[in-house]
Enzyme design. Structure first.
Site: not given
Ligand code: GLN
Length: 492
Positions: A82, A157, A181
Site C-alpha cells: 500500500k 481504503s 480498510s
Molecule cells: N472507511 C473508513 C474511513 O474512511 C476506514 C478507513 C481506514 O480503515 N483506513 O475512515
C-alpha cells in the site's frame, strides 16, 4: 501448470513450483509484471512500480535455490505494498497531491521484514487519499476498478492492494486498517483480509491517519497466506512505542484444529437486519456450516454498535487533524508557488495539496478538539470507546469468536456514493468497532451474490487471539471452497 495460471494461485502453490524448480522467482516476478502491463491500465491498482527492487530480490531468491539454501516461506512471492507504507528510495504518496513527489527516505519496519524474507515488492498500491475512504474513489491520482466487475468499486481504503491480488497483479498484499480498510476491500474483491490486534504489527514507516486505530495487515487469496504474511510482519519494534512486547506465535500452528466445542457468537445487531438478502443468506449458511463443524452457536448482543460510526468519526478525524498538521509545505512534498508570506504559504499549500475528503476530516477533527467542544465531542467519544471495549470483553467471556457480515451489502457502483459522505461512512458499520476495541478481525469470502459479486464474512476475536481467528476462518474456507479467480485475471 503454466506460469499464467501460476500467478493466480496461492503462495503455497507458487512456493512449490519455486522449490521444485519448475519456475524461477525471476520468471514468476516477470509474469506478474506482464499481467500488470496487460490489466493495470484498466484496474488502476498501482500508483507506481518498484521493478528494479522486485527483480533484484527475485534474483537473490533464485541464487539461494540454486545453491540449495533454505528460503523463507514467502520468499519470491510477489507482493503489492500500500502506497502509505515506506519503501526506501521509492515514492510514497498516500495517493495525495501533497506527497506526489515524495521519495521515502527510509524503510518502514514491515518493509524491512519483507526485505529480510526476500519478498519482491511489485509496486505501491493505490488507496484513498491518506487512507480516508471506503471505495478508493478518494485517490488524488485515479480510481481503482473492482476486478470482478469494472463498474464497481474495489472497496477502500486499501483498494489498490486488494484489486492487485484479485487481478493477478500480485499474490499477496499489505494494507492498513483504521476502520475497515483491509477488510472491506478484501470483502468486495473476494479475498481474505486480516486486521491484527492493535500493536501486533509496527506502524513505524506507515503514514499515520489515526494513530490509535491504524494497523497494517495482509490481504491474500487464502487464510494460510494471511497467517504466513502475519508471521513475517508481526513483532515488537523499538521504533514504535505502541508495538506490543510479545513474541508472536507461529500463526499457522492452529489452522487445522477442529472446531468441536468452539463457541461462535453471531452479533445480533449486525445479523438481524439491514443486510441485502444475498448477504443475509450467506451469513445464515456460514452459521449452519459452523454448526455442522461442531461449533456451538450463541447470540451476542453488542448494543453500542449503533454509536460506533459516530464515535469513530470523532476520534479518527481528531487524530487525523493532528497527524496531518505536519504537511505544511516546509518539510515534505508539495509547496504552493504563489505565496506572499509564511502563513499564506501554509494555507495555500494545504488548500491546493489536500483533496476534499481529507479537508473535511481535518475540519471535523479540529472542531472536535477545539476548546469548548472537546468535552462534548472528543471526551464523550473516548468514554464511549471504553464502553465498546467493555462490551467486547464481556462477549469474549462467552464466546471465542464473533461472526457478522463484513459489510451489509456487496461492492457498489463507482460514483454512486461520492456525493453522500454519510452513506459512504455507513459501509463501515460492521468493521469499525474492532479498531475502537483494538481486537483482531478478519474478512473471508463466503460466496457470490446474484450479480456475481463476492460476499465477505467477518470474524473477530479477543486481543492476541489471531491463531483462533485464523483457525475458525480456515475451517470455513475448507468448506466454502471459494473460487477467487476473477475475470481480470484472465485478461492476458
Ligand atoms: N472507511 C473508513 C474511513 O474512511 C476506514 C478507513 C481506514 O480503515 N483506513 O475512515
Amino acid at each position: 501448470m503454466n506460469i499464467k495460471e501460476l500467478i493466480t494461485k496461492s503462495s503455497k502453490e507458487q512456493r512449490e513450483a519455486l522449490i521444485n524448480k519448475e519456475v524461477s522467482a525471476l520468471e514468476l516476478t516477470n509474469a506478474v509484471y506482464e499481467q500488470v502491463e496487460a490489466v493495470d491500465g484498466t484496474i488502476g491498482a498501482y500508483n507506481s512500480l518498484t521493478k528494479e527492487y522486485a527483480i533484484e530480490t527475485a534474483k537473490k531468491v533464485d541464487e539461494k535455490i540454486k545453491n540449495g539454501e533454505k528460503i523463507a516461506p514467502l520468499a519470491g512471492i510477489p507482493l503489492a505494498l500500500k502506497d502509505n507504507i515506506n519503501l526506501k528510495s521509492y515514492p510514497t504518496t498516500a495517493s495525495s497531491k501533497i506527497l506526489k513527489n515524495f521519495i521515502s527516505p527510509y524503510d518502514a519496519t514491515v518493509t524491512t521484514k519483507l526485505k529480510n524474507n526476500l519478498i519482491p515488492v511489485i509496486g505501491k498500491a493505490n488507496l484513498d487519499e491518506f487512507a480516508m475512504g471506503s471505495s478508493n474513489e478518494n485517490s488524488a491520482f485515479k480510481i481503482v476498478r473492482n476486478p470482478w466487475n469494472l463498474n464497481k468499486v474495489p472497496g477502500g481504503s486499501s483498494g489498490g492492494s486488494a484489486a492487485a491480488v484479485s487481478a493477478g497483479e500480485a499474490t499477496i498484499a499489505l494494507g492498513s486498517d483504521t476502520g475497515g480498510s483491509i477488510r472491506l476491500p478484501a470483502c468486495y474483491c473476494g479475498l481474505v483480509g486480516l486486521k491484527p490486534t492493535y500493536g501486533r504489527v509496527s506502524r513505524y514507516g506507515l503514514i499515520a491517519f489515526a494513530s490509535s486505530l491504524d494497523q497494517i495487515g495482509p490481504i491474500t487469496r487464502t487464510v494460510e497466506d494471511a497467517a504466513l504474511l502475519l508471521n513475517v510482519i508481526s513483532g515488537v519494534d523499538e521504533k514504535d512505542s505502541t508495538s506490543l512486547n510479545q513474541t508472536p506465535p507461529d500463526f499457522t500452528k492452529d489452522l487445522k484444529n477442529d472446531l468441536k466445542g468452539v463457541k461462535v457468537g453471531y452479533i445480533k445487531e449486525l445479523c438481524s437486519e439491514g443486510m441485502s438478502p444475498d448477504v443475509e443468506n450467506a451469513v445464515k449458511k456460514s452459521i449452519e456450516t459452523y454448526k455442522s463443524l461442531g461449533a456451538e452457536i450463541i447470540e451476542i448482543s453488542l448494543p453500542l454498535i449503533k454509536y460506533s460510526i459516530a464515535v469513530y468519526y470523532v476520534i479518527a478525524t481528531a487524530e487525523a487533524s493532528s497527524n496531518l498538521a505536519r504537511f505544511d509545505g516546509v518539510k515534505y512534498g508539495y509547496r504552493t508557488n504563489s505565496a506572499e508570506n509564511l502563513y499564506d504559504m501554509y494555507v495555500k499549500t494545504r488548500a491546493e495539496g489536500f483533496g476534499d475528503e481529507v479537508k473535511r476530516r481535518i475540519m471535523l477533527g479540529t472542531y472536535a478538539l477545539s476548546s469548548g467542544y472537546y468535552d462534548a465531542y472528543y471526551k464523550k467519544a473516548q468514554q464511549l470507546r471504553r464502553l465498546v471495549k467493555q462490551d467486547f470483553d464481556n462477549a469474549f467471556k462467552k464466546v471465542d469468536v464473533l461472526l457478522s457480515p463484513t459489510c451489509p451489502h456487496t461492492a457498489f457502483d463507482i460514483g454512486s456514493k461520492v456525493e453522500d459522505p454519510l452513506s459512504m461512512y455507513l459501509t463501515d458499520i460492521a468493521t469499525i468497532t474492532a479498531n475502537l476495541a483494538g481486537i483482531p478481525a478478519l474478512s473471508i469470502p463466503v460466496g457470490l451474490d446474484k450479480s456475481g459479486m463476492p460476499i465477505g464474512l467477518q470474524l473477530q476475536a479477543d486481543c492476541l487471539n489471531e491463531c483462533k481467528l485464523l483457525n475458525v476462518a480456515f475451517k470455513l474456507e475448507e468448506v466454502v471452497q471459494f473460487n477467487y479467480s476473477t475475470p481480470s485475471m484472465t485478461l492476458v
